[in-house]
Design a protein around this motif. Structure first.
Motif, PDB file in Angstrom:
ATOM      1  N   LYS A   1       8.963  -7.769  11.374  1.00  0.00           N
ATOM      2  CA  LYS A   1       8.683  -6.981  10.057  1.00  0.00           C
ATOM      3  C   LYS A   1       7.959  -8.298   9.179  1.00  0.00           C
ATOM      4  N   TYR A   2       8.583  -9.571   9.197  1.00  0.00           N
ATOM      5  CA  TYR A   2       7.989 -10.618   8.530  1.00  0.00           C
ATOM      6  C   TYR A   2       6.254 -10.882   8.885  1.00  0.00           C
ATOM      7  N   TYR A   3       6.224 -10.679  10.139  1.00  0.00           N
ATOM      8  CA  TYR A   3       4.849 -10.988  10.651  1.00  0.00           C
ATOM      9  C   TYR A   3       4.022 -10.068  10.200  1.00  0.00           C
ATOM     10  N   GLY A   4       4.368  -8.769  10.220  1.00  0.00           N
ATOM     11  CA  GLY A   4       3.763  -7.930   9.479  1.00  0.00           C
ATOM     12  C   GLY A   4       2.318  -7.061  10.167  1.00  0.00           C
ATOM     13  N   VAL A   5       1.846  -6.324   9.288  1.00  0.00           N
ATOM     14  CA  VAL A   5       0.580  -5.621   9.974  1.00  0.00           C
ATOM     15  C   VAL A   5      -0.500  -5.518   8.388  1.00  0.00           C
ATOM     16  N   SER A   6      -1.605  -5.582   8.698  1.00  0.00           N
ATOM     17  CA  SER A   6      -2.438  -5.280   7.471  1.00  0.00           C
ATOM     18  C   SER A   6      -2.760  -3.824   7.444  1.00  0.00           C
ATOM     19  N   GLU A   7      -3.666  -3.513   6.241  1.00  0.00           N
ATOM     20  CA  GLU A   7      -4.122  -2.106   6.217  1.00  0.00           C
ATOM     21  C   GLU A   7      -5.389  -1.713   7.198  1.00  0.00           C
ATOM     22  N   GLU A   8      -5.941  -2.657   7.757  1.00  0.00           N
ATOM     23  CA  GLU A   8      -6.754  -2.185   8.779  1.00  0.00           C
ATOM     24  C   GLU A   8      -6.033  -2.059  10.247  1.00  0.00           C
ATOM     25  N   ASP A   9      -4.860  -2.859  10.452  1.00  0.00           N
ATOM     26  CA  ASP A   9      -3.996  -2.497  11.703  1.00  0.00           C
ATOM     27  C   ASP A   9      -3.573  -1.090  11.434  1.00  0.00           C
ATOM     28  N   ILE A  10      -2.934  -0.788  10.281  1.00  0.00           N
ATOM     29  CA  ILE A  10      -2.312   0.353  10.032  1.00  0.00           C
ATOM     30  C   ILE A  10      -3.374   1.429  10.630  1.00  0.00           C
ATOM     31  N   LYS A  11      -4.599   1.399   9.731  1.00  0.00           N
ATOM     32  CA  LYS A  11      -5.664   2.548   9.926  1.00  0.00           C
ATOM     33  C   LYS A  11      -5.996   2.480  11.193  1.00  0.00           C
ATOM     34  N   ASN A  12      -6.273   1.381  11.938  1.00  0.00           N
ATOM     35  CA  ASN A  12      -6.962   1.584  13.434  1.00  0.00           C
ATOM     36  C   ASN A  12      -5.847   1.700  14.476  1.00  0.00           C
ATOM     37  N   LYS A  13      -4.574   1.434  13.931  1.00  0.00           N
ATOM     38  CA  LYS A  13      -3.500   1.569  15.125  1.00  0.00           C
ATOM     39  C   LYS A  13      -3.768   0.453  16.076  1.00  0.00           C
ATOM     40  N   THR A  14      -3.722  -0.801  15.559  1.00  0.00           N
ATOM     41  CA  THR A  14      -4.204  -1.762  16.313  1.00  0.00           C
ATOM     42  C   THR A  14      -2.858  -2.147  17.451  1.00  0.00           C
ATOM     43  N   GLN A  15      -3.193  -3.080  18.452  1.00  0.00           N
ATOM     44  CA  GLN A  15      -2.346  -3.442  19.159  1.00  0.00           C
ATOM     45  C   GLN A  15      -1.020  -4.159  18.397  1.00  0.00           C
ATOM     46  N   ARG A  16      -1.341  -5.051  17.311  1.00  0.00           N
ATOM     47  CA  ARG A  16      -0.420  -5.619  16.655  1.00  0.00           C
ATOM     48  C   ARG A  16       0.497  -4.383  15.871  1.00  0.00           C
ATOM     49  N   TYR A  17      -0.185  -3.555  15.429  1.00  0.00           N
ATOM     50  CA  TYR A  17       0.732  -2.339  14.609  1.00  0.00           C
ATOM     51  C   TYR A  17       1.560  -1.488  15.861  1.00  0.00           C
ATOM     52  N   LYS A  18       0.906  -1.494  16.930  1.00  0.00           N
ATOM     53  CA  LYS A  18       1.770  -0.627  17.996  1.00  0.00           C
ATOM     54  C   LYS A  18       2.938  -1.459  18.333  1.00  0.00           C
ATOM     55  N   ASP A  19       2.719  -2.908  18.554  1.00  0.00           N
ATOM     56  CA  ASP A  19       3.791  -3.648  18.847  1.00  0.00           C
ATOM     57  C   ASP A  19       5.006  -3.732  17.866  1.00  0.00           C
ATOM     58  N   LEU A  20       4.705  -3.527  16.586  1.00  0.00           N
ATOM     59  CA  LEU A  20       5.653  -3.692  15.399  1.00  0.00           C
ATOM     60  C   LEU A  20       6.352  -2.457  15.441  1.00  0.00           C
ATOM     61  N   ILE A  21       5.833  -1.191  15.789  1.00  0.00           N
ATOM     62  CA  ILE A  21       6.444  -0.079  15.874  1.00  0.00           C
ATOM     63  C   ILE A  21       7.229  -0.026  17.191  1.00  0.00           C
TER      64      ILE A  21
END
Length: 222
Positions: free
Chosen positions: A197-217
């Motif tokens: 959670k501290y590593y987190g995601v950016s607005e772009e990650d959330i919008k584009n559902k990037t790999q960083r976003y998927k890994d966090l979820i």
């Protein structure tokens, strides 16, 4: 009477530089049970609720390292330790084939798996593949390809309780594991989720559902 032949998808090999390799064969003829369908529904619902709570905010890998030390008391492992050196070599080999295939073009090791084979045979083939890839990696000079590998460790009151987090700075990778009592493992899971959670995601990650976003979820839903 002829033996029924089961149809399999291509095998999936899951494994990384920081842990053992697991091999899965997907049976295309298998239909999920009612309990499995219910569990999948629960998992989807859980991920959906987690997604609704995600807010943008990121930290760098270097900031994660400081966070581990200041908040949780992790210390960096001795870089001359034999275990550290072995894990570094494993990750370097893995990252070489994953991130710089141009350096090993034409040297890829074919790995044909037959799900009907004995597990010992499969593991032997896997080890042979790993050994050959290690040889290829060792033939490439460090100045041509290398990784920036760090290992942070934390021990509990019991001698058997320990946890670690692996950091690779060049490719912004982190992972880890823990061993010991059930309570210590639960503590590790809580810490690891907090670090994610501290590593987190950016607005772009959330919008584009990037790999960083998927890994966090995925991590927060486990």
């Amino acid at each position: 009477m002829m033996e029924e032949q089961k149809e399999y998808e291509d095998p999936e090999i899951i494994g990384g530089a920081d842990g053992p390799t697991t091999i899965f064969f997907a049976d295309k003829t298998h239909k999920p049970t009612f309990q499995q369908r219910i569990q999948r529904f629960i998992n989807r619902t859980k991920r959906h609720l987690i997604e609704k709570k995600i807010v943008p905010g990121t930290h760098t890998i270097e900031e994660i390292e400081e966070y581990l030390k200041s908040r949780y008391g992790f210390v960096e492992a001795d870089r001359t330790d034999s275990l550290f050196i072995e894990e570094y070599e494993q990750m370097r080999t893995s990252f070489l084939f994953e991130h710089r295939p141009d350096l090993v073009e034409g040297q890829e090791i074919d790995f044909d798996l037959d799900p009907s084979e004995d597990s010992a045979v499969i593991m032997r083939k896997l080890q042979e593949k790993s050994d050959k890839e290690r040889e290829i990696a060792e033939s490439i000079p460090r100045e041509v390809f290398d990784i920036d590998y760090h290992r942070y460790i934390k021990t509990g009151k019991d001698i058997n309780d320990s946890m670690d987090i692996i950091i690779e700075r060049n490719y912004a990778y982190f992972g880890g594991n823990a061993q010991g009592s059930n309570g210590y493992i639960r503590k590790w899971r809580k810490i690891y989720k907090d670090v994610y959670k501290y590593y987190g995601v950016s607005e772009e990650d959330i919008k584009n559902k990037t790999q960083r976003y998927k890994d966090l979820i995925l991590e927060l839903s486990m």
